[in-house]
Design a protein around this motif. Structure first.
Motif, PDB file in Angstrom:
ATOM      1  N   LEU A 120       0.822  -1.212   0.000  1.00  0.00           N
ATOM      2  CA  LEU A 120       0.000   0.000   0.000  1.00  0.00           C
ATOM      3  C   LEU A 120       0.860   1.268   0.000  1.00  0.00           C
ATOM      4  O   LEU A 120       0.516   2.252  -0.662  1.00  0.00           O
ATOM      5  N   GLN A 121       1.981   1.243   0.699  1.00  0.00           N
ATOM      6  CA  GLN A 121       2.902   2.387   0.663  1.00  0.00           C
ATOM      7  C   GLN A 121       3.475   2.550  -0.742  1.00  0.00           C
ATOM      8  O   GLN A 121       3.607   3.669  -1.247  1.00  0.00           O
ATOM      9  N   PHE A 122       3.809   1.429  -1.365  1.00  0.00           N
ATOM     10  CA  PHE A 122       4.350   1.449  -2.723  1.00  0.00           C
ATOM     11  C   PHE A 122       3.327   2.041  -3.679  1.00  0.00           C
ATOM     12  O   PHE A 122       3.653   2.911  -4.498  1.00  0.00           O
ATOM     13  N   GLN A 123       2.082   1.591  -3.567  1.00  0.00           N
ATOM     14  CA  GLN A 123       1.020   2.118  -4.427  1.00  0.00           C
ATOM     15  C   GLN A 123       0.847   3.626  -4.205  1.00  0.00           C
ATOM     16  O   GLN A 123       0.675   4.380  -5.156  1.00  0.00           O
ATOM     17  N   LYS A 124       0.897   4.047  -2.956  1.00  0.00           N
ATOM     18  CA  LYS A 124       0.725   5.473  -2.657  1.00  0.00           C
ATOM     19  C   LYS A 124       1.822   6.284  -3.344  1.00  0.00           C
ATOM     20  O   LYS A 124       1.553   7.322  -3.949  1.00  0.00           O
ATOM     21  N   GLN A 125       3.067   5.805  -3.278  1.00  0.00           N
ATOM     22  CA  GLN A 125       4.159   6.529  -3.931  1.00  0.00           C
ATOM     23  C   GLN A 125       3.976   6.557  -5.440  1.00  0.00           C
ATOM     24  O   GLN A 125       4.221   7.581  -6.080  1.00  0.00           O
ATOM     25  N   LEU A 126       3.534   5.434  -6.018  1.00  0.00           N
ATOM     26  CA  LEU A 126       3.274   5.414  -7.454  1.00  0.00           C
ATOM     27  C   LEU A 126       2.210   6.445  -7.816  1.00  0.00           C
ATOM     28  O   LEU A 126       2.350   7.186  -8.796  1.00  0.00           O
ATOM     29  N   ARG A 127       1.137   6.492  -7.036  1.00  0.00           N
ATOM     30  CA  ARG A 127       0.057   7.436  -7.295  1.00  0.00           C
ATOM     31  C   ARG A 127       0.547   8.885  -7.192  1.00  0.00           C
ATOM     32  O   ARG A 127       0.220   9.721  -8.026  1.00  0.00           O
ATOM     33  N   LEU A 128       1.315   9.167  -6.143  1.00  0.00           N
ATOM     34  CA  LEU A 128       1.786  10.533  -5.949  1.00  0.00           C
ATOM     35  C   LEU A 128       2.716  10.972  -7.080  1.00  0.00           C
ATOM     36  O   LEU A 128       2.600  12.089  -7.592  1.00  0.00           O
ATOM     37  N   HIS A 129       3.619  10.099  -7.494  1.00  0.00           N
ATOM     38  CA  HIS A 129       4.519  10.437  -8.600  1.00  0.00           C
ATOM     39  C   HIS A 129       3.738  10.596  -9.905  1.00  0.00           C
ATOM     40  O   HIS A 129       4.017  11.507 -10.693  1.00  0.00           O
ATOM     41  N   ALA A 130       2.762   9.720 -10.137  1.00  0.00           N
ATOM     42  CA  ALA A 130       1.955   9.827 -11.359  1.00  0.00           C
ATOM     43  C   ALA A 130       1.139  11.119 -11.358  1.00  0.00           C
ATOM     44  O   ALA A 130       1.048  11.798 -12.383  1.00  0.00           O
ATOM     45  N   ALA A 131       0.571  11.464 -10.216  1.00  0.00           N
ATOM     46  CA  ALA A 131      -0.211  12.704 -10.128  1.00  0.00           C
ATOM     47  C   ALA A 131       0.686  13.917 -10.388  1.00  0.00           C
ATOM     48  O   ALA A 131       0.305  14.838 -11.118  1.00  0.00           O
ATOM     49  N   ARG A 132       1.864  13.899  -9.815  1.00  0.00           N
ATOM     50  CA  ARG A 132       2.805  15.011 -10.027  1.00  0.00           C
ATOM     51  C   ARG A 132       3.133  15.147 -11.512  1.00  0.00           C
ATOM     52  O   ARG A 132       3.148  16.240 -12.063  1.00  0.00           O
ATOM     53  N   SER A 144      -8.153  17.117  -9.968  1.00  0.00           N
ATOM     54  CA  SER A 144      -8.280  16.280 -11.172  1.00  0.00           C
ATOM     55  C   SER A 144      -7.182  15.217 -11.212  1.00  0.00           C
ATOM     56  O   SER A 144      -7.445  14.062 -11.542  1.00  0.00           O
ATOM     57  N   ALA A 145      -5.969  15.620 -10.884  1.00  0.00           N
ATOM     58  CA  ALA A 145      -4.856  14.659 -10.865  1.00  0.00           C
ATOM     59  C   ALA A 145      -5.113  13.587  -9.814  1.00  0.00           C
ATOM     60  O   ALA A 145      -4.856  12.401 -10.055  1.00  0.00           O
ATOM     61  N   ALA A 146      -5.636  13.988  -8.662  1.00  0.00           N
ATOM     62  CA  ALA A 146      -5.933  13.030  -7.595  1.00  0.00           C
ATOM     63  C   ALA A 146      -6.918  11.977  -8.084  1.00  0.00           C
ATOM     64  O   ALA A 146      -6.701  10.776  -7.882  1.00  0.00           O
ATOM     65  N   PHE A 147      -7.989  12.405  -8.725  1.00  0.00           N
ATOM     66  CA  PHE A 147      -8.982  11.454  -9.232  1.00  0.00           C
ATOM     67  C   PHE A 147      -8.399  10.583 -10.344  1.00  0.00           C
ATOM     68  O   PHE A 147      -8.689   9.388 -10.412  1.00  0.00           O
ATOM     69  N   GLU A 148      -7.567  11.159 -11.194  1.00  0.00           N
ATOM     70  CA  GLU A 148      -6.938  10.409 -12.292  1.00  0.00           C
ATOM     71  C   GLU A 148      -6.120   9.227 -11.790  1.00  0.00           C
ATOM     72  O   GLU A 148      -6.051   8.195 -12.436  1.00  0.00           O
ATOM     73  N   VAL A 149      -5.461   9.399 -10.645  1.00  0.00           N
ATOM     74  CA  VAL A 149      -4.575   8.344 -10.144  1.00  0.00           C
ATOM     75  C   VAL A 149      -5.234   7.449  -9.106  1.00  0.00           C
ATOM     76  O   VAL A 149      -4.584   6.590  -8.533  1.00  0.00           O
ATOM     77  N   GLY A 150      -6.521   7.656  -8.860  1.00  0.00           N
ATOM     78  CA  GLY A 150      -7.241   6.728  -7.995  1.00  0.00           C
ATOM     79  C   GLY A 150      -7.615   7.219  -6.618  1.00  0.00           C
ATOM     80  O   GLY A 150      -8.200   6.468  -5.842  1.00  0.00           O
ATOM     81  N   TYR A 151      -7.277   8.452  -6.289  1.00  0.00           N
ATOM     82  CA  TYR A 151      -7.696   8.986  -4.987  1.00  0.00           C
ATOM     83  C   TYR A 151      -9.186   9.293  -5.040  1.00  0.00           C
ATOM     84  O   TYR A 151      -9.699   9.764  -6.052  1.00  0.00           O
ATOM     85  N   GLU A 152      -9.869   9.023  -3.951  1.00  0.00           N
ATOM     86  CA  GLU A 152     -11.289   9.342  -3.851  1.00  0.00           C
ATOM     87  C   GLU A 152     -11.508  10.667  -3.146  1.00  0.00           C
ATOM     88  O   GLU A 152     -12.574  11.255  -3.251  1.00  0.00           O
ATOM     89  N   SER A 153     -10.498  11.139  -2.427  1.00  0.00           N
ATOM     90  CA  SER A 153     -10.623  12.367  -1.649  1.00  0.00           C
ATOM     91  C   SER A 153      -9.481  13.326  -1.989  1.00  0.00           C
ATOM     92  O   SER A 153      -8.317  13.035  -1.687  1.00  0.00           O
TER      93      SER A 153
END
Length: 180
Positions: A120-132, A144-153
């Motif tokens: 889950l930590q790995f996924q979070k880092q992937l999401r954050l880098h992808a959003a950036r 918009s970037a948050a929703f694109e990478v899978g964040y709900e909030s």
């Protein structure tokens, strides 16, 4: 031939010095972007050379351990690969463990050994880098970037982004653009 496992207690990720022999095929790979018609022929050859150079390097034993089919690290690498390709999806660690043929605790143990993080930590880092990356290249706003990478909030995304990168998303993006 028996492939030695990395010594116990070694870190999941390591840094090493890039050699000229490794950088040369990497540069040629990047140059293929200017000649897409050459990618089908040269792409695989350059990939093979890069892999060869990595295997001959100081972390070659670690890489061979990951790539060896009989090794638990190979199954863990399957989980890493799945997360890279599906980082925007909701992850059920039990399903991830089942997909790799390991128990949840075995997956956690080997995943942490390989990456120095939980799945889950790995996924979070992937999401954050992808959003950036999406905010930088597609000029998306943070929500918009948050929703694109899978964040709900978006507020959770903003908190995690600030914790990881040191400042709120848009301030970070503006700083990156100003420095580049």
């Amino acid at each position: 031939m028996s492939i030695p496992a990395p010594p116990a207690g070694t870190r999941g990720m390591v840094l090493g010095e890039a050699t000229v022999e490794l950088l040369a095929p990497c540069c040629r790979m990047v140059q293929l972007l200017d000649a897409p018609q050459d990618v089908p022929f040269f792409g695989k050859l350059l990939q093979r050379e890069i892999i060869y150079r990595l295997l001959q390097g100081t972390q070659g034993d670690r890489l061979r351990s990951v790539a060896t089919l009989a090794d638990q690290n190979h199954r863990t690498a399957k989980a890493v690969n799945w997360l890279r390709e599906n980082y925007e999806k909701t992850v059920n660690v039990d399903d991830l463990a089942s997909m790799t043929g390991m128990s949840r605790s075995t997956l956690h143990h080997h995943f942490r050994s390989l990456t120095a993080m939980s799945p889950l930590q790995f996924q979070k880092q992937l999401r954050l880098h992808a959003a950036r990356q999406k905010m930088l290249t597609w000029e998306l706003d943070a929500a918009s970037a948050a929703f694109e990478v899978g964040y709900e909030s978006p507020s959770q995304f903003n908190r995690e982004y600030k914790r990881f990168f040191g400042q709120p998303p848009m301030r970070d993006i503006h700083a990156l653009r100003a420095s580049g």
